[in-house]
Write an enzyme that holds these catalytic residues in place. Structure first.
Site: not given
Ligand code: C5P
Length: 396
Positions: A207, A275, A336
Site C-alpha cells: 500500500n 489485511d 474500530k
C-alpha cells in the site's frame, strides 16, 4: 533551567539581532550563558552587547592565548549543559555536517559531548537547496536537535521557510532539551510503514504508506526520553536515530517482532498492515502461460496485530491504533476502537484529495473512551509531538 549553562554560538545572519533578547530570556529563566560569536556573527550583533547581557566575556577566537591557557576550547564546550547555535546559517550547518573545525564555533561543536540544538536561519532558496537538505538530514541523523525555521517574510525581501524561530520558541526548545524527559525508563513499541506480502520472489501486494507519521511518533517519544522499539515495514522514510529499529517485511513478521519487543508501557500501531496475504504465491517468478488468463491469487487474512496486542496477556497499559479511512471517518474509527479493544484511535481521512498519505501534513481526530477530539491540520511532526505528550500523561 536553574543552574544550567548554555553555550550559545551566534552565527552570521540578520536574525542575530534577536539574540541579545534570547540571552536575556535564558538568564531570566535561571540559566547562565556563555556567548560565542563567529566572525560573520560579529557583523550582525556586537561582542559588547552579548557580553553585557550574558554577564560574561564573549569568546570569538580560537587563537586567544589567555582563554586557551585558562579554559581551552575543549573545556568551554564540556562545561556547558547544552550547546545552542542561533542563528545556524547554511555555512555553519554545512561545516557541522562535515565535522570541520576551522574556527572557534566549529571546533567547539566538534569537541562537545553535550546535546546540540540549532535554530536554522537563511534565505528560502538556501534552505531549499539540495546541499542544505543533505546537511540537515545528516545533522538530524547525528542527533542534533532543531527548532524552526519559521515561514514568512524575510529580511532579504523573499517569502517562505528560513526565518529563525522566535526567541520564545528557541527558549522552549532549550527547556525541552534540558529536561530529563517524562518518559525516561518507559518502553514504547511503535509499528510503522506498509507491509509487503509476496506473490513471488519479485512481486508483492503493498500500500501507499510512507511511514512518515510512524517515524515522527517514534522520534517524538524518543525526545520525551522513552526507549522506543520501532517495528517498521519497508517504508520510504528512514527510521529516526536513537530508536531500536526492527525491519520487517510481512504482517506476520511484524506481529512476531511486536511480540518479541513486549513487555511495553505503551504500543502505537501506526503501520498500514496489509489485511491479506497471498497464499498461493510461487517460489519462482510467475510466467505468462500463453493462455491470456491472469493467475488467480488466493488470499488469507493476516493476523490483526492491534486486536491481538489489545488482549495479550502482557498488554501494554496504553494501546493506540490508527484508522485510515476515506469516508465516515469518525463513525468508522469509533466502531474500530471498540472492535479492536484498543484505548485510543487516531483517525484520519486518507482520500487522495487530502494529500495526507505520503504528504508532510496530517489532520487527525483522536478517539478515546470519552469521545472524539478534532485536531487542526498540522505537520506530521506536530501531530507526533502532541500525541507523544498525551501518551506521557498516561504512562509517565
Ligand atoms: O482494520 P484497520 O486496518 O483499518 O485498522 C487499522 C489499525 O489496526 C492500525 O492501527 C493498524 O496498525 C492496525 N492493524 C494491525 N494489524 C492488521 C491490520 C491493522 O495492527 N493486520
Amino acid at each position: 533551567m536553574q543552574g544550567k549553562r548554555i553555550l550559545l554560538i551566534v552565527g552570521g545572519g540578520i536574525s542575530a539581532y534577536k539574540i541579545p533578547q534570547l540571552v536575556r530570556m535564558i538568564r531570566s529563566a535561571g540559566a547562565a550563558v556563555t556567548p560565542v560569536l563567529t566572525a560573520a556573527g560579529a557583523q550582525f550583533t556586537t561582542p559588547m552587547t552579548l557580553s553585557v547581557l550574558a554577564g560574561e566575556p564573549v569568546h570569538d577566537t580560537l587563537w586567544d592565548r589567555n582563554a586557551e591557557a585558562e579554559i581551552g576550547h575543549i573545556q568551554l564546550s564540556r562545561r556547558a549543559d547544552l550547546v545552542v547555535v542561533a542563528p545556524a546559517t547554511a555555512d555553519l550547518m554545512a561545516r557541522m555536517a562535515q565535522g570541520m573545525s576551522g574556527d572557534l564555533a566549529s571546533t567547539l561543536l566538534l569537541a562537545t559531548d553535550k546535546r546540540v540544538l540549532i535554530a536554522p536561519a537563511m534565505n528560502v532558496r538556501m534552505w531549499d537547496h539540495p546541499a542544505t537538505r543533505r546537511n540537515l538530514a545528516q545533522l538530524k541523523a547525528d542527533g542534533i536537535l532543531t527548532v524552526g525555521p519559521d515561514s514568512g517574510d524575510m529580511a532579504c525581501g523573499e517569502h517562505g521557510p528560513g526565518r529563525m524561530a522566535e526567541p520564545e520558541a528557541i527558549l522552549e526548545a532549550i527547556r525541552a532539551a534540558l529536561s530529563p524527559g517524562p518518559l525516561r525508563g518507559r518502553h514504547v513499541i511503535v509499528t510503522s510503514g506498509p507491509t509487503h506480502e509476496p506473490i513471488d520472489p519479485v512481486r508483492y501486494v503493498a500500500n501507499r504508506s510512507s511511514g512518515a507519521q510512524g517515524a515522527a511518533i517514534a522520534a517524538a517519544l524518543r525526545d520525551l526520553g522513552a526507549r522506543v522499539s520501532f517495528v517498521t515495514g519497508p517504508a520510504t522514510v528512514p527510521p529516526p536515530e536513537g530508536v531500536e529499529a526492527i525491519a520487517v517485511e510481512t504482517a506476520r513478521q511484524m506481529r512476531d517482532a511486536v511480540e518479541a519487543a513486549l513487555p511495553a508501557d505503551a504500543a502505537v500501531m501506526a503501520a498500514a498492515v496489509a489485511d491479506w496475504r497471498v497464499v498461493n504465491g510461487s517460489k519462482q517468478k510467475m510466467k505468462k502461460d500463453g493462455s491470456g488468463r491472469p493467475p488467480a491469487l488466493e488470499m488469507a487474512e493476516n493476523p490483526d496485530i492491534l486486536a491481538w496486542i489489545s488482549t495479550a496477556a502482557d498488554r501494554p497499559r496504553l494501546v493506540v491504533g490508527f484508522a485510515a479511512e476515506t469516508q465516515d471517518v469518525v463513525a468508522h474509527a469509533t466502531a474500530k476502537r471498540t472492535r479492536k479493544g484498543c484505548d485510543w484511535i487516531v483517525a484520519n481521512d486518507v482520500s487522495p484529495e487530502t494529500g495526507i498519505m505520503g504528504g508532510t501534513e496530517n489532520a487527525v481526530t483522536l478517539i478515546t473512551h470519552t469521545g472524539a477530539e478534532d485536531w487542526p491540520r498540522m505537520s506530521k511532526d506536530a501531530v507526533a509531538a502532541r500525541l507523544a505528550a498525551r501518551i506521557a500523561e498516561v504512562i509517565a
